[in-house]
Design a protein around this motif. Structure first.
Motif, PDB file in Angstrom:
ATOM      1  N   UNK A  14       0.845  -1.184   0.000  1.00  0.00           N
ATOM      2  CA  UNK A  14       0.000   0.000   0.000  1.00  0.00           C
ATOM      3  C   UNK A  14       0.883   1.237   0.000  1.00  0.00           C
ATOM      4  N   UNK A  15       0.572   2.180  -0.873  1.00  0.00           N
ATOM      5  CA  UNK A  15       1.230   3.491  -0.879  1.00  0.00           C
ATOM      6  C   UNK A  15       0.144   4.517  -0.593  1.00  0.00           C
ATOM      7  N   UNK A  16       0.197   5.088   0.614  1.00  0.00           N
ATOM      8  CA  UNK A  16      -0.902   5.913   1.128  1.00  0.00           C
ATOM      9  C   UNK A  16      -0.422   7.349   1.299  1.00  0.00           C
ATOM     10  N   UNK A  17      -1.075   8.320   0.697  1.00  0.00           N
ATOM     11  CA  UNK A  17      -0.737   9.726   0.979  1.00  0.00           C
ATOM     12  C   UNK A  17      -0.923  10.055   2.454  1.00  0.00           C
ATOM     13  N   UNK A  18      -0.117  10.977   2.957  1.00  0.00           N
ATOM     14  CA  UNK A  18      -0.132  11.295   4.384  1.00  0.00           C
ATOM     15  C   UNK A  18      -1.499  11.798   4.826  1.00  0.00           C
ATOM     16  N   UNK A  19      -2.153  12.623   3.974  1.00  0.00           N
ATOM     17  CA  UNK A  19      -3.412  13.235   4.394  1.00  0.00           C
ATOM     18  C   UNK A  19      -4.542  12.221   4.551  1.00  0.00           C
ATOM     19  N   UNK A  20      -4.440  11.065   3.909  1.00  0.00           N
ATOM     20  CA  UNK A  20      -5.500  10.053   4.029  1.00  0.00           C
ATOM     21  C   UNK A  20      -5.041   8.815   4.786  1.00  0.00           C
ATOM     22  N   UNK A  50     -11.830   9.252  -0.577  1.00  0.00           N
ATOM     23  CA  UNK A  50     -12.934  10.180  -0.815  1.00  0.00           C
ATOM     24  C   UNK A  50     -13.244  11.013   0.433  1.00  0.00           C
ATOM     25  N   UNK A  51     -13.299  10.380   1.598  1.00  0.00           N
ATOM     26  CA  UNK A  51     -13.663  11.090   2.823  1.00  0.00           C
ATOM     27  C   UNK A  51     -12.570  12.015   3.325  1.00  0.00           C
ATOM     28  N   UNK A  52     -11.321  11.745   2.943  1.00  0.00           N
ATOM     29  CA  UNK A  52     -10.229  12.626   3.371  1.00  0.00           C
ATOM     30  C   UNK A  52      -9.964  13.738   2.360  1.00  0.00           C
ATOM     31  N   UNK A  53     -10.740  13.761   1.266  1.00  0.00           N
ATOM     32  CA  UNK A  53     -10.604  14.806   0.236  1.00  0.00           C
ATOM     33  C   UNK A  53      -9.186  14.875  -0.328  1.00  0.00           C
ATOM     34  N   UNK A  54      -8.591  13.705  -0.474  1.00  0.00           N
ATOM     35  CA  UNK A  54      -7.228  13.653  -1.011  1.00  0.00           C
ATOM     36  C   UNK A  54      -7.268  13.700  -2.530  1.00  0.00           C
ATOM     37  N   UNK A  55      -6.297  14.430  -3.103  1.00  0.00           N
ATOM     38  CA  UNK A  55      -6.204  14.530  -4.552  1.00  0.00           C
ATOM     39  C   UNK A  55      -5.516  13.323  -5.174  1.00  0.00           C
TER      40      UNK A  55
END
Length: 841
Positions: free
Chosen positions: A23-29, A361-366
């Motif tokens: 998994x590669x997950x952006x920090x904001x999400x 979607x819920x974290x509004x990540x781009x």
């Protein structure tokens, strides 16, 4: 084989197919993604920061904050428990609460509670001091007022007596009192109160410090004092010390301080004592009212906290688990993302992807979360989907060892065989009904007990409620077969097949019985109970039944080894382990089982011990009256030996049935080298072929990878081939199986031994305790006999015997059954899940 391949797969037979994912997950999400995965509970994360200490992790500060909030919540829980209030386990319809808001509320509540506790402790301390002062005024005043008693009168008169005698300056006050010597007017007193446990040492220390120049009086306090710090009730004693001199006064005060004794000023005048007593009583009443108001205010605050405590604890526990999991991931500073790896069931990939999409979607990540499968050389974890019914049986198997990845799972068969073998040893339908009532009680209160915190024993008992249910049902079944109800037989399925020979038969239960009708339709005929041949008959029946059950279960284990080898495409194990093992076991003990069945069906009186022993010692001798069927005795043994030496296996398998016994013996002898020699040499040959073809690429062969599985992450590199090591391993395995075939079959005789022991114990308690006591025409003796019988039944037969039969059934499954096919060297799938979090997490 095609039919077997087309059969639907069993859920518990093989563990779930696993996939290694990244998994590669952006920090904001990241936080929301890990939270959603925790709610799903289908992904086991791998620790990627082994080289870092806990204080070097990325989210160490968040973990510390959660730990501090957990400490505050535990403090609230202790305070609520001490106040005797109940903690609400219902979360209710409450709005979501952010961690920062919760942290601020917890700080506020903790500060408020600590302040209230300090105030309450100070008030309690003041209250205790006033209460002690009041008791000292009441008790110590009696020693100071003349006329209360002769001893008191003598002591108070010391203040008005003068003397110039030299001896009076050096002798003790007690000696002066006894000798009638007048005492100086400088005699003073100190009144106080001390813990009763310290009184003896306190008095001794005073006597030594003043060299006996004192008078010590004591009286117990009427009211016990509650320590405000520890909330313990302390028993105290009031004392009055009479002494002379300022130096003695300083010593006594220091000793009082050292022993924690509280000293209070008590005036000699009765009027002053009454006035002070009145003032102290008034202040005590005011303090009681203040303390009651403070307790009500504190309980109200604790009640408000208790309503939210469960929800707060759950939130903090989940947040700490999320940050602990995020600390297991790699933090890529340049790309501002977290990289994680782990295992998940292949069937759960779509659910995980859906949860990750919701998190994005819920974290509004781009940027979306990347989720993809990877190849790895590691062995996957083992994961079985269980329910409330099968979970306990799976835990029984896992206690021996977790199944290797996609290895045949013994729990599928343990669900039936474990309670049945238990019942064979515990067979008594009266005791089985007692176990059934316990199981039904646990199942009926399942919803209530599952939400309570139980002790270790009760938790184990509740977790095995369905195991107990099946054990009780099978015990009732086996008890009906044995025809035992608390060791008493009943004519449940009709009348006995035996009757008294004539009218002169005096004891129809022991002698003179003849068979006059068809056999008893189900189970043991009740007429066997109490007869002279009861024990030989039941011993023979249960011993032979134990052998049949043991051979059947061992054959099942060997058959499962075939399915393991077939599943992993390992034809070597099928040809050179499964085939010789099934031949060896059934040539000896399968043949013995056949003889037992034939003897039961024909009513033969052949001695099976003689048949089996002389099958090895004198295979060519005539069996005589021990021959159960035609062809059992070898009529042409010499011809058979030449046939075995000269002909191939096809002709060998078509030898006439008259040579059956010698044929089985020779098959058993041949099976031993068949297990030992071919496999190591074939592996050596395959390794040589692989080595010679290395220039042209690696030759993959399922024969060289007996431990590999399809669709798994097993290692694909090959270690150096060591023929001697493989040969020794095969030698040990062959010897273990040959010796184990004998010892394991003998081990199943514990079914007979424990069944006999249980039956005999039941009979002893029934006949020697209950019937013996009931023979007396005395109500007390009958009541004592009934009590002893009930106690023995409950604690010996229903507890100790149940535990004994359970452990023996456990041994038969772990050793005699599972060693035929089960490696048990895997590791359990432990996903990150909020559902399995505990208060200690």
């Amino acid at each position: 084989m095609e039919y077997i391949n087309n059969l639907p797969s069993m859920d518990l037979m093989r563990s779930e197919k696993m996939a290694f994912v990244q998994l590669i997950i952006p920090v904001e999400s990241a936080h929301r993604a890990i939270s959603y995965l925790g709610e799903l509970g289908l992904l086991q994360f791998r620790e990627l920061n082994v080289d870092k200490s806990p204080f070097q992790r990325t989210f160490v500060n968040q973990v510390k904050r959660c730990a501090e909030m957990s400490r505050k919540l535990r403090f609230f829980k202790d305070q609520i428990s001490k106040a005797g209030l109940a903690i609400s386990g219902h979360f209710g319809m409450q709005p979501d609460l952010e961690l920062e808001d919760l942290e601020a509320r917890l700080v506020e509540h903790e500060h408020e509670l600590i302040e209230m506790n300090l105030n309450s402790e100070k008030l309690h301390q003041t209250y205790n001091e006033l209460l002690e002062f009041k008791m000292v005024l009441q008790k110590a005043g009696a020693f100071l007022v003349p006329g209360k008693s002769s001893a008191v009168a003598e002591e108070t008169e010391l203040e008005n007596i003068h003397s110039s005698d030299d001896y009076a300056d050096t002798s003790s006050l007690l000696e002066q009192e006894l000798r009638g010597t007048p005492v100086q007017s400088g005699v003073r007193c100190i009144c106080g109160i001390i813990c009763k446990s310290k009184l003896l040492k306190f008095e001794r220390m005073l006597f030594r410090a003043t060299r006996g120049n004192l008078l010590f009086n004591q009286t117990p306090a009427d009211v016990h004092i509650t320590d405000p710090t520890s909330a313990e009730v302390v028993e105290k004693t009031i004392f009055v010390v009479f002494f002379s001199g300022e130096q003695a006064r300083m010593k006594i005060l220091k000793i009082c301080e050292a022993f924690g004794a509280n000293c209070y000023p008590v005036p000699e005048e009765i009027s002053k004592q009454r006035q002070i007593n009145k003032e102290v009583s008034s202040r005590l009443a005011d303090l009681e009212a203040t303390l009651d108001a403070g307790i009500r205010h504190r309980n109200k605050a604790l009640s408000d906290i208790s309503f939210h405590l469960s929800r707060w604890m759950n939130l903090v526990r989940r947040e700490k688990a999320v940050y602990d999991t995020m600390n297991m991931l790699n933090f890529d500073v340049t790309k501002k993302c977290l990289v994680g790896e782990g295992w998940c069931p292949l069937s759960a990939k779509s659910q995980i992807q859906e949860a990750l999409q919701r998190a994005t979607f819920h974290s509004n990540s781009q940027v979306g979360i990347i989720f993809h499968a990877m190849d790895i050389t590691e062995s996957p974890p083992t994961y079985f989907k269980t329910n409330q019914y099968t979970n306990a049986f799976q835990e029984i198997v896992d206690a021996y060892g977790v199944a290797r990845y996609q290895e045949a799972n013994p729990a599928v068969y343990t669900v039936v065989t474990f309670p049945f073998l238990f019942a064979v040893m515990f067979g008594d339908w009266g005791h089985g009904i007692c176990l059934l009532l316990l199981a039904l009680f646990l199942i009926a209160r399942e919803s209530k007990l599952s939400s309570q915190r139980l002790g270790s024993f009760m938790e184990m008992l509740f977790g095995g409620r369905y195991v107990i249910l099946l054990m009780s049902l099978f015990s009732i079944y086996c008890g009906l077969i044995y025809n035992e109800f608390f060791s008493v037989p009943f004519h449940i399925f009709g009348q006995s097949a035996y009757k008294c020979r004539d009218t002169t038969c005096s004891d129809s239960h022991t002698v003179g019985l003849v068979k006059f009708r068809d056999p008893y339709p189900f189970g043991v005929d009740p007429s066997w109970r109490g007869s002279r041949s009861e024990l030989p008959f039941l011993n023979s029946l249960k011993m032979k039944m134990s052998i049949l059950l043991g051979v059947a279960q061992m054959n099942l284990g060997i058959i499962l080894s075939y399915f393991n080898a077939w599943f992993f495409n390992n034809s070597l194990d099928i040809r050179y382990q499964f085939v010789p093992q099934i031949i060896f076991l059934n040539s000896l003990f399968g043949y013995l089982s056949l003889l037992i069945i034939i003897k039961w069906c024909t009513g033969s009186k052949a001695d099976l011990y003689h048949v089996m022993i002389y099958m090895f010692l004198s295979p060519f001798d005539d069996l005589g009256e021990n021959e159960l069927f035609w062809g059992q005795r070898p009529l042409q043994a010499i011809f058979l030996i030449h046939l075995l030496l000269l002909l191939n296996m096809y002709i060998f398998c078509h030898i006439d049935a008259c040579h059956l016994q010698i044929l089985l013996l020779l098959l058993a002898v041949i099976a031993v080298p068949w297990m030992l020699f071919p496999k190591p040499f074939i592996l050596k040959k395959l390794q040589t072929e692989r080595f010679q073809g290395r220039t042209y690429g690696i030759l993959h062969s399922s024969e060289m990878e007996p431990e590999g599985e399809p669709d798994s992450a097993r290692q694909h590199h090959h270690e150096d081939f060591n023929f001697s090591e493989i040969f020794v391993h095969q030698l040990i395995h062959s010897i273990e199986f040959v010796l184990g075939a004998v010892s394991n079959t003998a081990s199943y005789l514990r079914l007979w031994a424990l069944s006999l022991a249980h039956s005999e114990l039941s009979t002893v308690f029934y006949e020697k305790v209950l019937l013996l006591a009931w023979g007396y025409d005395n109500l007390i003796i009958r009541f004592i006999g009934l009590a002893v019988f009930t106690f023995a039944t409950a604690f010996i037969l229903l507890m100790m015997e149940t535990l004994s039969a359970f452990l023996h059934a456990l041994r038969l499954h772990w050793v005699e059954f599972q060693n035929k096919f089960y490696h048990g060297d895997g590791y359990k799938f432990k996903p990150f899940s909020f559902a399995i979090l505990t208060d200690d997490d």
